[in-house]
Design a protein around this motif. Sequence first.
Motif, PDB file in Angstrom:
ATOM      1  N   LEU A  78      45.501  45.096  41.989  1.00 39.28           N
ATOM      2  CA  LEU A  78      46.453  44.041  42.326  1.00 39.28           C
ATOM      3  C   LEU A  78      46.179  42.783  41.510  1.00 39.28           C
ATOM      4  O   LEU A  78      47.102  42.153  40.988  1.00 39.28           O
ATOM      5  N   MET A  79      44.905  42.434  41.383  1.00 38.08           N
ATOM      6  CA  MET A  79      44.578  41.243  40.596  1.00 38.08           C
ATOM      7  C   MET A  79      44.859  41.473  39.118  1.00 38.08           C
ATOM      8  O   MET A  79      45.280  40.548  38.403  1.00 38.08           O
ATOM      9  N   ALA A  80      44.665  42.699  38.642  1.00 30.49           N
ATOM     10  CA  ALA A  80      45.010  42.999  37.252  1.00 30.49           C
ATOM     11  C   ALA A  80      46.505  42.806  37.034  1.00 30.49           C
ATOM     12  O   ALA A  80      46.936  42.282  35.994  1.00 30.49           O
ATOM     13  N   ALA A  81      47.325  43.217  38.005  1.00 31.37           N
ATOM     14  CA  ALA A  81      48.769  43.036  37.895  1.00 31.37           C
ATOM     15  C   ALA A  81      49.129  41.556  37.831  1.00 31.37           C
ATOM     16  O   ALA A  81      50.006  41.147  37.057  1.00 31.37           O
ATOM     17  N   GLY A  82      48.467  40.746  38.638  1.00 26.83           N
ATOM     18  CA  GLY A  82      48.720  39.311  38.606  1.00 26.83           C
ATOM     19  C   GLY A  82      48.331  38.692  37.274  1.00 26.83           C
ATOM     20  O   GLY A  82      49.079  37.885  36.702  1.00 26.83           O
ATOM     21  N   HIS A  83      47.161  39.072  36.781  1.00 30.79           N
ATOM     22  CA  HIS A  83      46.711  38.533  35.494  1.00 30.79           C
ATOM     23  C   HIS A  83      47.612  39.016  34.361  1.00 30.79           C
ATOM     24  O   HIS A  83      47.818  38.286  33.380  1.00 30.79           O
ATOM     25  N   TYR A  84      48.130  40.230  34.478  1.00 27.35           N
ATOM     26  CA  TYR A  84      49.073  40.731  33.478  1.00 27.35           C
ATOM     27  C   TYR A  84      50.291  39.815  33.392  1.00 27.35           C
ATOM     28  O   TYR A  84      50.718  39.424  32.293  1.00 27.35           O
ATOM     29  N   THR A  85      50.860  39.460  34.532  1.00 24.63           N
ATOM     30  CA  THR A  85      52.022  38.570  34.545  1.00 24.63           C
ATOM     31  C   THR A  85      51.681  37.224  33.930  1.00 24.63           C
ATOM     32  O   THR A  85      52.400  36.704  33.064  1.00 24.63           O
ATOM     33  N   GLU A  86      50.569  36.653  34.345  1.00 21.66           N
ATOM     34  CA  GLU A  86      50.170  35.330  33.861  1.00 21.66           C
ATOM     35  C   GLU A  86      49.885  35.340  32.357  1.00 21.66           C
ATOM     36  O   GLU A  86      50.374  34.486  31.596  1.00 21.66           O
ATOM     37  N   ASN A  87      49.094  36.305  31.907  1.00 18.15           N
ATOM     38  CA  ASN A  87      48.682  36.324  30.507  1.00 18.15           C
ATOM     39  C   ASN A  87      49.818  36.716  29.569  1.00 18.15           C
ATOM     40  O   ASN A  87      49.912  36.212  28.446  1.00 18.15           O
ATOM     41  N   THR A  88      50.693  37.634  30.014  1.00 21.95           N
ATOM     42  CA  THR A  88      51.833  38.020  29.183  1.00 21.95           C
ATOM     43  C   THR A  88      52.771  36.835  29.000  1.00 21.95           C
ATOM     44  O   THR A  88      53.261  36.575  27.886  1.00 21.95           O
ATOM     45  N   ALA A  89      53.023  36.115  30.078  1.00 23.24           N
ATOM     46  CA  ALA A  89      53.878  34.932  29.976  1.00 23.24           C
ATOM     47  C   ALA A  89      53.283  33.912  29.009  1.00 23.24           C
ATOM     48  O   ALA A  89      53.990  33.345  28.169  1.00 23.24           O
TER      49      ALA A  89
END
Length: 376
Positions: A211-222
């Motif tokens: 779940l935290m990887a998914a959150g970081h994916y959104t943040e870092n991709t943006a």
Amino acid sequence: MTTPIEQRIITGQLWEEYCDTLKRAGQQLLRPETPHTTFDQAEGMRYLSRLVRAGLEMMVEGADADFPTFVIPSHETIKIGADNPDNLYQTARINGRNEYRIRGSRGTVPTLNFATKKGGYEKAGSKLEGTGLLSTQEMQVNADGSFEILVSAQRPASGNWLPMEETSHMLLVRQTFHDRRKEKAAEFSIERVGHGGAPAPLDPARFAASLMAAGHYTENTARLFCDWAALFKQEHHNTIPLGNQAMFQAAGGDPNIAYHHGYWEFGEDEAMVIDAVVPPCEFWNFQVDNYWMESLDYRHHRIHVNSHGARYNPDGSVTIVIAHRDPGHPNWLTTAGHALGTSLFRVIGAGSATAKIATRLVKLSDIPHMPKEQCA
């Protein structure tokens, strides 16, 4: 006694931490250089919601490297990093210490390649570096169109082999269509070699990490692609140069592709004319993107053109026109209601040869009076 991870789940702290990453991702929309119109900001929020969906699909639902499954991370309504409208993208989670077997049917799509990657947008630095590549030209395919690929760190004695390293964690497949209406996609599945049975029930600790990887994916991709858009706005304004290929490939780009990223912005009574001489290659296409580096809505608007469908000039060059309204040019691409955005001209399989791409702004009313060799 509960563990720290169990405590984070039970108290709801884990969910709050995940939501905090999404809140930070939203700050990327408010950077000084981003467009601050209601339209662009609303589109930016929709973009973030799409990244949330992609992150959850890949990092949570598709996170099990023991029982991998292919996920489509970018498509008509999830768009990331100048996604290719002519592509079908598929990814699967892998572990570089394991071995995997892919079985499938080749189909008729002209370009098909398999790549292994390390890093990931969910990690600091947002690198997605290649650790192995297997392209169509290298593949052995049976007479009936079936094929098998071994994905491993060690080369097998025979057969199709997709290399990976111990740190490899993603398998990325690109299928590139010349004409989706006439070509059939390859179909395939993946399994871990020597690993049967069924997945175990949900592991809370693994879920927390996913779940935290998914959150970081959104943040870092943006953040990553807002950085790119800011760079293009400053250095590629109304031009489409051959940019820093090492930067593009470090973020997951295909080494067989030359990427020409641009930034465009012009008035309602203007148009951008692109004159391109493309070297002999496997394929090329050009697309109009928004500021957030999403391809525009190619389901309902003509926002891209490729080597198969373009109208060429008598000398073999190609002229493309981007305009807010149809000027009557055969290679017209619409801005689909956008006043500004980014763009991408990609060339596949040209080797060391490079395309020559020139751009100019003209009055929209001048397009019908362009020399015939530029409207052929």
